[in-house]
Design an enzyme around this catalytic site. Structure first.
Site, PDB file in Angstrom:
ATOM      1  N   ASN A 231       0.816  -1.226   0.000  1.00  0.00           N
ATOM      2  CA  ASN A 231       0.000   0.000   0.000  1.00  0.00           C
ATOM      3  C   ASN A 231       0.847   1.271   0.000  1.00  0.00           C
ATOM      4  OD1 ASN A 231       1.047  -0.406   2.558  1.00  0.00           O
ATOM      5  ND2 ASN A 231      -0.677   0.526   3.613  1.00  0.00           N
ATOM      6  N   GLU A 232       2.125   1.173  -0.381  1.00  0.00           N
ATOM      7  CA  GLU A 232       3.056   2.302  -0.254  1.00  0.00           C
ATOM      8  C   GLU A 232       2.524   3.599  -0.849  1.00  0.00           C
ATOM      9  OE1 GLU A 232       3.926  -0.754  -0.664  1.00  0.00           O
ATOM     10  OE2 GLU A 232       5.615  -1.174   0.659  1.00  0.00           O
TER      11      GLU A 232
HETATM   12  C1  LIG Z   1      11.805   6.232  -6.999  1.00  0.00           C
HETATM   13  C2  LIG Z   1      12.220   5.078  -6.143  1.00  0.00           C
HETATM   14  C3  LIG Z   1      11.891   5.324  -4.742  1.00  0.00           C
HETATM   15  C4  LIG Z   1      12.405   4.283  -3.831  1.00  0.00           C
HETATM   16  C5  LIG Z   1      11.922   4.621  -2.473  1.00  0.00           C
HETATM   17  C6  LIG Z   1      12.539   3.888  -1.465  1.00  0.00           C
HETATM   18  C7  LIG Z   1      11.940   3.622  -0.315  1.00  0.00           C
HETATM   19  C8  LIG Z   1      10.635   4.113   0.187  1.00  0.00           C
HETATM   20  C9  LIG Z   1       9.677   2.987   0.449  1.00  0.00           C
HETATM   21  C10 LIG Z   1       9.793   2.425   1.790  1.00  0.00           C
HETATM   22  C11 LIG Z   1       8.860   1.279   1.956  1.00  0.00           C
HETATM   23  C12 LIG Z   1       8.055   1.163   2.986  1.00  0.00           C
HETATM   24  C13 LIG Z   1       7.197   0.004   3.180  1.00  0.00           C
HETATM   25  C14 LIG Z   1       6.427  -0.028   4.487  1.00  0.00           C
HETATM   26  O1  LIG Z   1       6.291  -1.063   5.049  1.00  0.00           O
HETATM   27  S1  LIG Z   1       5.825   1.425   5.110  1.00  0.00           S
HETATM   28  C15 LIG Z   1       4.753   0.960   6.426  1.00  0.00           C
HETATM   29  C16 LIG Z   1       3.365   0.753   5.896  1.00  0.00           C
HETATM   30  N1  LIG Z   1       2.517   0.236   6.927  1.00  0.00           N
HETATM   31  C17 LIG Z   1       1.227   0.535   7.023  1.00  0.00           C
HETATM   32  O2  LIG Z   1       0.688   1.298   6.244  1.00  0.00           O
HETATM   33  C18 LIG Z   1       0.461  -0.084   8.139  1.00  0.00           C
HETATM   34  C19 LIG Z   1      -0.023   0.939   9.116  1.00  0.00           C
HETATM   35  N2  LIG Z   1      -0.739   0.297  10.198  1.00  0.00           N
HETATM   36  C20 LIG Z   1      -1.989  -0.152  10.110  1.00  0.00           C
HETATM   37  O3  LIG Z   1      -2.631  -0.099   9.093  1.00  0.00           O
HETATM   38  C21 LIG Z   1      -2.585  -0.751  11.339  1.00  0.00           C
HETATM   39  O4  LIG Z   1      -1.774  -0.411  12.427  1.00  0.00           O
HETATM   40  C22 LIG Z   1      -2.737  -2.281  11.309  1.00  0.00           C
HETATM   41  C23 LIG Z   1      -1.459  -2.983  10.923  1.00  0.00           C
HETATM   42  C24 LIG Z   1      -3.852  -2.662  10.340  1.00  0.00           C
HETATM   43  C25 LIG Z   1      -3.143  -2.773  12.732  1.00  0.00           C
HETATM   44  O5  LIG Z   1      -4.275  -2.060  13.170  1.00  0.00           O
HETATM   45  P1  LIG Z   1      -4.618  -2.022  14.732  1.00  0.00           P
HETATM   46  O6  LIG Z   1      -4.510  -3.367  15.304  1.00  0.00           O
HETATM   47  O7  LIG Z   1      -5.931  -1.323  14.851  1.00  0.00           O
HETATM   48  O8  LIG Z   1      -3.442  -1.192  15.407  1.00  0.00           O
HETATM   49  P2  LIG Z   1      -3.240   0.388  15.400  1.00  0.00           P
HETATM   50  O9  LIG Z   1      -3.439   0.934  14.046  1.00  0.00           O
HETATM   51  O10 LIG Z   1      -4.064   0.971  16.471  1.00  0.00           O
HETATM   52  O11 LIG Z   1      -1.693   0.495  15.735  1.00  0.00           O
HETATM   53  C26 LIG Z   1      -1.196   0.245  17.034  1.00  0.00           C
HETATM   54  C27 LIG Z   1       0.031   1.125  17.265  1.00  0.00           C
HETATM   55  O12 LIG Z   1       1.032   0.776  16.302  1.00  0.00           O
HETATM   56  C28 LIG Z   1       1.414   1.932  15.542  1.00  0.00           C
HETATM   57  N3  LIG Z   1       1.741   1.497  14.169  1.00  0.00           N
HETATM   58  C29 LIG Z   1       0.992   0.824  13.312  1.00  0.00           C
HETATM   59  N4  LIG Z   1       1.643   0.571  12.185  1.00  0.00           N
HETATM   60  C30 LIG Z   1       2.859   1.122  12.311  1.00  0.00           C
HETATM   61  C31 LIG Z   1       4.006   1.188  11.469  1.00  0.00           C
HETATM   62  N5  LIG Z   1       4.052   0.626  10.243  1.00  0.00           N
HETATM   63  N6  LIG Z   1       5.083   1.831  11.921  1.00  0.00           N
HETATM   64  C32 LIG Z   1       5.097   2.403  13.157  1.00  0.00           C
HETATM   65  N7  LIG Z   1       4.032   2.363  14.010  1.00  0.00           N
HETATM   66  C33 LIG Z   1       2.919   1.728  13.583  1.00  0.00           C
HETATM   67  C34 LIG Z   1       0.156   2.807  15.595  1.00  0.00           C
HETATM   68  O13 LIG Z   1       0.506   4.135  15.324  1.00  0.00           O
HETATM   69  C35 LIG Z   1      -0.273   2.602  17.012  1.00  0.00           C
HETATM   70  O14 LIG Z   1       0.631   3.325  17.840  1.00  0.00           O
HETATM   71  P3  LIG Z   1       0.154   4.053  19.173  1.00  0.00           P
HETATM   72  O15 LIG Z   1      -0.347   2.941  20.045  1.00  0.00           O
HETATM   73  O16 LIG Z   1       1.375   4.717  19.700  1.00  0.00           O
HETATM   74  O17 LIG Z   1      -0.916   5.021  18.781  1.00  0.00           O
END
Ligand SMILES: CCCCC/C=C\CCC/C=C/CC(=O)SCCNC(=O)CCNC(=O)[C@H](O)C(C)(C)COP(=O)(O)OP(=O)(O)OC[C@H]1O[C@@H](n2cnc3c(N)ncnc32)[C@H](O)[C@@H]1OP(=O)(O)O
Length: 325
Positions: free
Chosen positions: A198-199
């Site tokens: 989903n980047e």
């Molecule tokens: C031109 C060429 C260019 C080249 C470029 C090079 C590089 C760039 C590309 C880099 C690639 C990146 C790839 C990735 O993996 S980016 C990360 C993407 N991840 C997401 O979008 C997921 C986000 N999270 C969610 O959707 C949800 O958290 C969930 C996984 C569905 C779980 O939902 P739920 O159980 O309801 O939990 P919460 O949403 O309440 O989350 C709890 C807690 O965790 C924190 N959190 C969630 N995901 C992340 C994360 N990926 N990183 C850091 N923190 C995360 C969230 O903020 C909550 O924190 P708090 O409790 O402090 O509020």
């Protein structure tokens, strides 16, 4: 006398076949390779009883992964290892979790008993939330370099593993979480979760090797539509397009199905299987080996862009706001 003669003939045949294979693929063969090969050819019963016994695994063993973030267990009977990500709440992939995974995969690569690996999560609802956004948001120069290099190494180790791999996806699996599962040869997912790269939804771009991993699973047209829109698929949708291979009712079922998938390889020549896998994945693996530095530099300059930082900030705010509701 006859069994001894048969053993000598079998052994000579094995050695000859191995040496015929070697020049083609430049494999280093040592005694342990021979023992594996012999075991696969079901001749261990003819070996000395003590050696045969040593080759027979006995029970489930917890292996040291030296990190609470990654649990590694080995079923001594089947040779199937289970690697469990354990970084609550969502297994976001920070440097330390990636280091733990790398250590586990490299350890299994060196473990002659490893016949396959299942990758799963200790969370009841999330396989992995992908890369820890905090590693990319306002990053520290040295750490972010190490972070990205470790991610590249994890990808190389998992995508290029010589043992067969299954992802038992027992929860949501966005972005980097989806990538880990795509590195595995087979994906089994529990119902009512989401998976995808989903980047673009975060305002970032999936690197070339994320995309080639997806292209190994689904057709180009589906991948183009999914990647450009940053689409997340439900378990059922993912099954329909081939992003996953099977649906399991729960985690225990996913593990059981993973073991069943891996067990089929007991009947397949391990070197033939490994070389087939690595030949199929060769161009993507070679690209990464040759372009690690370039890929790192692109990443560093990309995440350093103010517009990218702004997108990450907004996305993080969205996640926090969701939590606050
Ligand atoms: C031109 C060429 C260019 C080249 C470029 C090079 C590089 C760039 C590309 C880099 C690639 C990146 C790839 C990735 O993996 S980016 C990360 C993407 N991840 C997401 O979008 C997921 C986000 N999270 C969610 O959707 C949800 O958290 C969930 C996984 C569905 C779980 O939902 P739920 O159980 O309801 O939990 P919460 O949403 O309440 O989350 C709890 C807690 O965790 C924190 N959190 C969630 N995901 C992340 C994360 N990926 N990183 C850091 N923190 C995360 C969230 O903020 C909550 O924190 P708090 O409790 O402090 O509020």
């Amino acid at each position: 006398m006859l069994p001894t003669m048969m053993f000598v003939i079998d052994t000579a045949g094995l050695v000859l076949r191995l040496f015929l294979l070697l020049p083609i693929y430049r494999i280093k063969v040592n005694f342990l390779d021979f023992v594996r090969y012999a075991k696969m050819m079901n001749i261990t019963r003819q070996l000395r009883p003590s050696l045969a016994k040593a080759l027979m695994p006995t029970a489930m063993r917890a292996m040291s992964a030296d990190s609470k973030l990654v649990e590694l267990t080995m079923n001594e009977k089947t040779g199937i290892a289970t690697v469990t990500m354990n970084r609550p709440p969502v297994n976001s992939l920070n440097l330390e979790l990636l280091q733990g995974l790398l250590k586990a995969f490299e350890g299994l690569e060196d473990d002659r008993k490893c016949r396959g690996m299942i990758l799963t999560s200790s969370s009841p609802t999330v396989f992995s939330a992908g890369l820890d956004i905090m590693e990319m948001y306002k990053p520290k120069p040295d750490r972010v370099k190490e972070f990205w290099t470790t991610l590249q190494d994890v990808w190389l180790a998992l995508y290029g593993s010589s043992f067969p791999t299954v992802a038992a996806i027992n929860g949501h699996s966005p972005a980097g979480g989806c990538l880990l599962s795509l590195c595995c040869e087979y994906r089994i997912m529990c119902p009512n979760y989401s998976i995808g790269l989903n980047e673009t939804k975060l305002g970032i771009v999936a690197p070339k090797w994320f995309m080639s991993s997806m292209l190994g699973a689904i057709p180009y047209r589906e991948a183009e539509l999914a990647l450009t829109s940053g689409r997340m698929f439900s378990t059922d949708e993912a099954l329909k397009i081939g992003l996953i291979d099977e649906v399991a009712s729960d985690k225990a079922d996913a593990i059981a199905k993973s073991e069943k998938f891996l067990s089929q390889f007991a009947k397949i020549h391990p070197i033939a299987r490994k070389l087939t896998k690595l030949n199929l994945r060769h161009s993507a693996l070679e690209w990464m080996q040759e372009n690690k530095e370039l890929d790192l530099n692109i990443f560093i300059s990309f995440v350093g862009q103010p517009i990218v930082q702004k997108s990450l900030e907004k996305y993080l705010e969205g996640l926090k706001a969701k939590q606050a509701k």
